[in-house]
Design an enzyme around this catalytic site. Structure first.
Site, short mmCIF file in Angstrom:
data_model
loop_
_atom_site.label_atom_id
_atom_site.label_comp_id
_atom_site.label_asym_id
_atom_site.label_seq_id
_atom_site.Cartn_x
_atom_site.Cartn_y
_atom_site.Cartn_z
N GLU A 118 -3.22 3.07 1.88
CA GLU A 118 -2.70 3.66 0.65
C GLU A 118 -2.92 5.17 0.64
OE1 GLU A 118 -3.66 3.98 -4.06
OE2 GLU A 118 -4.07 2.03 -3.14
N ASN A 165 -10.59 -3.17 -2.96
CA ASN A 165 -10.98 -3.59 -4.31
C ASN A 165 -11.98 -4.74 -4.28
OD1 ASN A 165 -9.43 -6.29 -5.26
ND2 ASN A 165 -8.10 -5.16 -3.86
N HIS A 223 0.80 -1.22 0.00
CA HIS A 223 0.00 0.00 0.00
C HIS A 223 0.84 1.28 0.00
CE1 HIS A 223 -2.08 -3.28 2.19
NE2 HIS A 223 -3.03 -2.98 1.34
#
Length: 318
Positions: free
Chosen positions: A126, A227, A74
């Site tokens: 991230e 995701n 990340h």
């Protein structure tokens, strides 16, 4: 009931690189090996690495001086990099190269004293790492998650403005926010190509193509995987029942009552062996046939960190 397997699914090049980095470091370095944050957002992968002796920490402050440390896929902020340098750590950076690309854009904006707008989810590692690339005292970096957030922003200099995005967002949702940004700030600059990573786009495209053929979706991935959650949302937005699982034991027979076709996909941090275990569990609770759904073939590869390539003798350090 039939199972349709989405393609592509599971590990992306960035996750493969990060996991391989940890496994190779375990081979070339003495234990213990420390990893800042979960190397990827998948409980099964993290638990497996813990059993091999990896010590996961939240911050480098928890890592002893001169120890071996790995940064997760990340990415990290400049402050974390500096803290690691002060502790003289043997450092392997497993940051996904696509995240590194976003970092470069934000640093360039900072160096030019441009204000910067980051599209992403608050609290995601991230996003924390990307926000932490910005150092300008004359400008500022702002985090937005929606068009509503954009409407609340007050920008000092619209002619010196840059935007970037988290790599694991919904392609459709992000496109709308970016368009709203460009409408409000016509001179805003951004990356030449969208920051949403190829794997995120491909997995979302595969789900969209499959939706008209299924009446239930199972996404293999952990609850903290951005995701994977976006894949599940694609189905629920179309009124299709969808479930996110990272353990075969979580599969519930009731999910498949009166269903004819079950789609199965996996987030970019979910290994294929886990996908197969969950398919096997679905097959146990209801008789099934399994079919691969045709999709994009991925052939992306990211090389290991330079220091690691040097240690294992598979490449030259430039």
């Amino acid at each position: 009931m039939k199972i349709l397997l989405a393609n592509p699914r599971g590990f992306c090049a960035g996750v493969s690189r990060a996991v391989e980095t940890v496994e190779k470091v375990l081979e070339v370095e003495k234990s213990p090996v420390y990893v800042r944050h979960e190397v990827v957002h998948n409980k099964v992968v993290v638990d497996s690495l813990k059993k091999k002796g990896v010590v996961f920490v939240k911050e480098v402050d928890e890592v002893p001086d001169d120890a071996v440390c790995i940064f997760s896929a990340h990415g990290v902020s400049l402050k974390v990099e500096e803290a690691a340098a002060k502790k003289n750590l043997v450092l392997y950076d497993a940051t996904c190269p696509l995240v590194t690309k976003v970092h470069r854009g934000v640093r360039l904006a900072s160096n030019n004293d441009a204000e910067c707008i980051l599209i992403g989810h608050k609290g995601h590692p991230e996003v924390q790492g990307t926000m932490g690339q910005y150092r300008s005292k004359k400008g500022a970096i702002y985090l937005i998650e929606s068009e509503e957030d954009l409407n609340k922003l007050t920008i000092k200099d619209p002619d010196n403005l840059y935007y970037a995005t988290q790599t694991t967002l919904s392609v459709d949702e992000t496109h709308g926010i970016i368009q709203a940004l460009k409408d409000k700030y016509p001179n805003i600059k951004g990356p030449k190509k969208e920051d949403i990573c190829y794997a995120t786009q491909n997995r979302q495209t595969a789900i969209k193509a499959m939706l008209k053929h299924i009446d239930v979706l199972v996404v293999v991935g952990s609850q903290n995987s951005s995701n994977s959650n976006r894949l599940k949302e694609l189905a629920t937005l179309e009124g299709i029942d969808a479930y996110l699982v990272d353990n075969p034991k979580d599969v519930d027979k009731l999910w498949f009552d009166n269903k004819k076709v079950c789609g199965v996909s996996a987030g970019a941090s979910a290994p294929e062996y886990l996908v197969q275990q969950i398919i096997s569990q679905i097959s146990k609770v209801c008789s099934t046939e399994v079919e691969e759904f045709e999709g994009i073939k991925e052939e992306v590869y990211f090389p290991l960190p330079r220091l690691l390539k040097q240690k294992i003798g598979t490449g030259k350090v430039e």
